[in-house]
Scaffold this motif. Structure first.
Motif, PDB file in Angstrom:
ATOM      1  N   TYR A   1      -0.228   4.052  -8.427  1.00  0.00           N
ATOM      2  CA  TYR A   1       0.173   4.744  -7.203  1.00  0.00           C
ATOM      3  C   TYR A   1       0.198   6.256  -7.437  1.00  0.00           C
ATOM      4  O   TYR A   1       0.417   6.722  -8.557  1.00  0.00           O
ATOM      5  CB  TYR A   1       1.556   4.280  -6.756  1.00  0.00           C
ATOM      6  CG  TYR A   1       1.601   2.879  -6.191  1.00  0.00           C
ATOM      7  CD1 TYR A   1       1.628   2.670  -4.810  1.00  0.00           C
ATOM      8  CD2 TYR A   1       1.637   1.762  -7.023  1.00  0.00           C
ATOM      9  CE1 TYR A   1       1.682   1.395  -4.275  1.00  0.00           C
ATOM     10  CE2 TYR A   1       1.688   0.483  -6.500  1.00  0.00           C
ATOM     11  CZ  TYR A   1       1.713   0.305  -5.128  1.00  0.00           C
ATOM     12  OH  TYR A   1       1.759  -0.955  -4.615  1.00  0.00           O
ATOM     13  N   ASN A  53       0.813  -1.212   0.000  1.00  0.00           N
ATOM     14  CA  ASN A  53       0.000   0.000   0.000  1.00  0.00           C
ATOM     15  C   ASN A  53       0.847   1.261   0.000  1.00  0.00           C
ATOM     16  O   ASN A  53       0.374   2.323  -0.388  1.00  0.00           O
ATOM     17  CB  ASN A  53      -0.924  -0.002   1.219  1.00  0.00           C
ATOM     18  CG  ASN A  53      -1.992  -1.070   1.138  1.00  0.00           C
ATOM     19  OD1 ASN A  53      -2.464  -1.384   0.047  1.00  0.00           O
ATOM     20  ND2 ASN A  53      -2.353  -1.638   2.271  1.00  0.00           N
ATOM     21  N   LEU A  54       2.096   1.183   0.451  1.00  0.00           N
ATOM     22  CA  LEU A  54       2.978   2.351   0.495  1.00  0.00           C
ATOM     23  C   LEU A  54       4.359   1.968   0.017  1.00  0.00           C
ATOM     24  O   LEU A  54       4.928   0.969   0.462  1.00  0.00           O
ATOM     25  CB  LEU A  54       3.051   2.903   1.930  1.00  0.00           C
ATOM     26  CG  LEU A  54       3.912   4.151   2.139  1.00  0.00           C
ATOM     27  CD1 LEU A  54       3.315   5.330   1.392  1.00  0.00           C
ATOM     28  CD2 LEU A  54       4.052   4.466   3.618  1.00  0.00           C
ATOM     29  N   ARG A  70       6.632   9.376  -1.762  1.00  0.00           N
ATOM     30  CA  ARG A  70       5.885   8.489  -0.884  1.00  0.00           C
ATOM     31  C   ARG A  70       4.642   8.037  -1.645  1.00  0.00           C
ATOM     32  O   ARG A  70       3.610   8.710  -1.637  1.00  0.00           O
ATOM     33  CB  ARG A  70       5.508   9.184   0.430  1.00  0.00           C
ATOM     34  CG  ARG A  70       6.704   9.497   1.311  1.00  0.00           C
ATOM     35  CD  ARG A  70       6.272  10.133   2.618  1.00  0.00           C
ATOM     36  NE  ARG A  70       5.405   9.256   3.396  1.00  0.00           N
ATOM     37  CZ  ARG A  70       5.845   8.324   4.225  1.00  0.00           C
ATOM     38  NH1 ARG A  70       7.150   8.153   4.396  1.00  0.00           N
ATOM     39  NH2 ARG A  70       5.009   7.567   4.895  1.00  0.00           N
ATOM     40  N   CYS A  91       1.960   9.779  -5.556  1.00  0.00           N
ATOM     41  CA  CYS A  91       2.833  10.340  -4.525  1.00  0.00           C
ATOM     42  C   CYS A  91       2.034  11.322  -3.675  1.00  0.00           C
ATOM     43  O   CYS A  91       1.409  12.251  -4.211  1.00  0.00           O
ATOM     44  CB  CYS A  91       4.032  11.038  -5.163  1.00  0.00           C
ATOM     45  SG  CYS A  91       5.123  11.858  -3.964  1.00  0.00           S
ATOM     46  N   THR A  92       2.046  11.125  -2.368  1.00  0.00           N
ATOM     47  CA  THR A  92       1.293  12.003  -1.481  1.00  0.00           C
ATOM     48  C   THR A  92       1.921  13.388  -1.364  1.00  0.00           C
ATOM     49  O   THR A  92       1.278  14.311  -0.864  1.00  0.00           O
ATOM     50  CB  THR A  92       1.190  11.370  -0.082  1.00  0.00           C
ATOM     51  OG1 THR A  92       2.517  11.117   0.414  1.00  0.00           O
ATOM     52  CG2 THR A  92       0.417  10.064  -0.127  1.00  0.00           C
ATOM     53  N   SER A 117       1.414   6.065  -2.553  1.00  0.00           N
ATOM     54  CA  SER A 117       0.302   5.393  -1.893  1.00  0.00           C
ATOM     55  C   SER A 117      -0.536   4.687  -2.947  1.00  0.00           C
ATOM     56  O   SER A 117      -0.854   5.263  -3.993  1.00  0.00           O
ATOM     57  CB  SER A 117      -0.560   6.413  -1.137  1.00  0.00           C
ATOM     58  OG  SER A 117      -1.692   5.798  -0.570  1.00  0.00           O
ATOM     59  N   LYS A 118      -0.876   3.445  -2.685  1.00  0.00           N
ATOM     60  CA  LYS A 118      -1.658   2.654  -3.627  1.00  0.00           C
ATOM     61  C   LYS A 118      -3.069   3.217  -3.734  1.00  0.00           C
ATOM     62  O   LYS A 118      -3.735   3.476  -2.737  1.00  0.00           O
ATOM     63  CB  LYS A 118      -1.706   1.196  -3.152  1.00  0.00           C
ATOM     64  CG  LYS A 118      -2.358   0.237  -4.131  1.00  0.00           C
ATOM     65  CD  LYS A 118      -2.288  -1.174  -3.581  1.00  0.00           C
ATOM     66  CE  LYS A 118      -2.955  -2.174  -4.502  1.00  0.00           C
ATOM     67  NZ  LYS A 118      -2.886  -3.549  -3.958  1.00  0.00           N
ATOM     68  N   GLU A 119      -3.525   3.417  -4.955  1.00  0.00           N
ATOM     69  CA  GLU A 119      -4.833   4.003  -5.199  1.00  0.00           C
ATOM     70  C   GLU A 119      -5.909   2.930  -5.302  1.00  0.00           C
ATOM     71  O   GLU A 119      -5.679   1.856  -5.850  1.00  0.00           O
ATOM     72  CB  GLU A 119      -4.820   4.848  -6.475  1.00  0.00           C
ATOM     73  CG  GLU A 119      -3.978   6.100  -6.380  1.00  0.00           C
ATOM     74  CD  GLU A 119      -4.604   7.158  -5.493  1.00  0.00           C
ATOM     75  OE1 GLU A 119      -5.775   6.997  -5.102  1.00  0.00           O
ATOM     76  OE2 GLU A 119      -3.926   8.149  -5.177  1.00  0.00           O
TER      77      GLU A 119
END
Length: 445
Positions: free
Chosen positions: A165, A129-130, A137, A167-168, A139-141
Motif C-alpha cells: 500500500y 483497496n483503501l 489513506r 499513502c496518498t 491505497s492498494k498498489e
C-alpha cells in the motif's frame, strides 16, 4: 550465470556468488533480460516440456509448478511444511556436487519454495483497496515493480507476489503485513495543521535528552552503533535509528535562509517527507526572518522588483476583457502567491532563484504582461498616465522602470520630475481642493 523462465510469466536470473550460493533477480517479463544473457542460459531450462532422468529426480516429492499446491510424498500444505521443505533444499544444495545440473535445479526449486512461502505469509485475497490508519489513506498498489522498499520493515517489496500500500498523502509505502505495526502518523496532517519550518540550524539537544533512544520509535541507540546506530537529522537536530533514518538527503530551509546554502543534508524519513510536502508552500517571509539577505543576494532584489511590477499589472488584467479571455494571470498558476503579495516565498522559489531558473521565467512573464498593457490592448493603454509635472513624454505606467508613483493617490510621474519637484503632488492638490469645495457647499446649503 543462467536464467530460468517460469511458466507464470516472469524470469529468474541466477548469478553464482560462492559455491552453493546464488544471487537471484526476478523480472516480470522475459523481454527485460538482456539478449546476451540468453547465450549463457541452459536450453533445457526454457523448454516447456522438460524430462528428467532418474538420477536427477528430486526426492522432495514436489510438483514442477511450485505456485500450485504441491503433491507427492511431501505435501507442503502450510507454512511450517514449506519451511521444512526449504531446509531440505538447503541441505541438498550443500551435499550435491558443485556446478552440477542437480545443484542448479535444486536452487531453482528453493527459489520457488521461498516465493510460495512468501505468498502464503502475505496473501492477496480479500485485501481492501483503501485503508485508513493514523490519518494515512492507504491505497492498494497494482504495480509489480520490485524496486520499492517498505518504510516499516526496511525490506524490499516484491510486487510480483506481495500486496503493498501507498499513502496518498505522504507516500508512505509498506507491506500489507506491516500495516498493523505502523506507529507514524501521516505527515500531510502535520503540513495541514502546522505549515511552518524549523528555522534554527540543526537544533541538537543531545542523546542524553533523548534518553539514548530514537526520537521517533524509541528504539535504544548509541553513537557506537550498539545496539543500534544513532543517526542525526540535520533538520530536527535529533537522533534516529537506522529504521527511521535511511541517510536520505534534502535541502534544509534554515541553512538556506540564514546562510544561503543549498547543499543537501542527511535527514530522517519523516523530515524528508515533510520537507517534500512543504516545498512549494509560501510560508517564508524573508523580510522578517532575515532582511539582510537582500543586501547580499542580488537575485533576490531582482525577483522582488519583478514581483512588485506584476502586482501593479494585476489591476489592469482583472478589469480587461481580453486579458481575462487570454487568461494571462494563469501563467503564474504554479506560484499563485506571486499575484497576491511580494514578500512570501516558498523553499522551491529560493531554490529556483539560486539556480537562475526563476529569474528567466519571471522575466519572460513580465515581458508578456507589459507587452499586452502597453502595445496590444487599447483599453489598457487608455489607463496610462501623463506626467503632470513636466507634461511631456510618452504615456507612463506604474511598472515602468523610470517612473515614480505617489503613495497617496497612485498618480504616476517621471522619476526625475517627482524627486526634483518640491511641491505636493498636483493630483493630490486637486483632490484636496475638491473636498474643501464640497464641504463649503454643504455649509452654505
Amino acid at each position: 550465470m543462467y536464467i530460468h523462465a517460469d511458466s507464470k510469466g516472469f524470469v529468474l536470473h541466477f548469478v553464482r556468488i560462492l559455491p552453493g550460493q546464488y544471487s537471484v533477480y526476478a523480472y516480470e517479463d522475459s523481454a527485460l533480460c538482456h539478449s546476451s544473457l540468453f547465450s549463457e542460459a541452459r536450453p533445457e531450462l526454457f523448454s516447456g516440456t522438460r524430462t528428467h532422468s532418474s538420477d536427477r529426480t528430486m526426492d522432495l516429492g514436489l510438483a514442477e509448478d511450485h505456485f500450485s499446491r504441491p503433491v507427492g510424498s511431501f505435501v507442503a500444505s502450510d507454512i511450517e511444511q514449506l519451511k521444512l521443505a526449504i531446509e531440505e533444499c538447503k541441505k541438498l544444495i550443500l551435499e550435491l556436487p558443485e556446478h552440477s545440473e542437480r545443484q542448479k535445479d535444486t536452487v531453482v526449486k528453493l527459489i520457488h519454495l521461498r516465493l510460495k512461502l512468501q505468498e502464503l505469509k502475505d496473501p492477496e485475497e480479500d485485501e481492501p483497496n483503501l485503508r485508513i490508519l493514523l490519518e494515512h489513506r492507504f491505497s492498494k498498489e497494482k504495480s509489480k515493480s520490485v524496486k520499492q522498499t517498505c518504510d516499516k520493515c526496511s525490506t524490499i517489496i516484491w510486487g510480483l507476489i506481495q500486496t503493498w500500500y501507498t499513502c496518498t498523502g505522504c507516500y508512505y509505502r509498506c507491506h500489507s503485513k506491516c500495516m498493523n505495526l505502523i506507529t507514524k502518523p501521516c505527515v500531510r496532517s502535520k503540513v495541514s495543521h502546522q505549515s511552518e519550518y524549523e528555522l534554527s540550524i540543526c537544533p541538537e539537544i543531545g542523546l542524553d535528552r533523548q534518553d539514548y533512544r530514537c526520537a521517533e520509535c524509541r528504539t535504544p541507540i548509541s553513537l557506537r552503533g550498539v545496539p543500534s546506530e544513532a543517526r542525526q537529522c540535520d533538520y530536527t537536530g535529533q537522533y534516529y535509528c537506522s529504521t527511521c533514518h535511511w541517510n536520505d538527503t534534502a535541502i534544509v530551509p534554515a541553512r538556506v535562509i540564514h546562510n544561503w546554502e543549498f547543499e543537501p543534508r542527511k535527514v530522517c524519513r519523516s523530515s524528508m517527507r515533510y520537507l517534500a510536502l512543504m516545498l512549494s508552500r509560501p510560508v517564508l517571509r524573508l523580510k522578517e526572518i532575515n532582511p539582510l539577505l537582500f543586501n547580499f543576494v542580488e537575485e533576490l532584489v531582482e525577483i522582488r522588483k519583478l514581483r512588485q511590477d506584476i502586482l501593479l499589472m494585476k489591476p489592469y488584467f482583472i478589469t480587461c476583457k481580453e486579458a481575462m479571455e487570454a487568461r494571462l494571470l494563469l501563467q503564474l498558476q504554479d506560484r499563485q502567491h506571486f499575484v497576491e503579495n511580494d514578500d512570501m516565498y516558498s523553499l522551491q522559489d529560493l531554490i529556483d532563484i539560486s539556480s537562475g531558473r526563476l529569474s528567466c521565467s519571471l522575466t519572460e512573464i513580465h515581458t508578456t504582461f507589459a507587452k499586452h498593457i502597453k502595445l496590444d490592448c487599447e483599453r489598457c493603454q487608455a489607463k496610462g498616465f501623463v506626467c503632470e509635472l513636466c507634461k511631456e513624454g510618452d504615456i507612463l505606467f506604474p511598472f515602468d522602470s523610470h517612473t515614480s508613483v505617489c503613495h497617496d493617490c497612485s498618480a504616476v510621474f517621471h522619476r526625475d520630475c517627482y524627486y526634483d519637484n518640491s511641491t505636493t503632488c498636483p493630483r493630490c492638490a486637486r483632490m484636496t481642493e475638491r473636498k474643501q469645495d464640497d464641504i463649503s457647499d454643504v455649509k452654505e446649503a
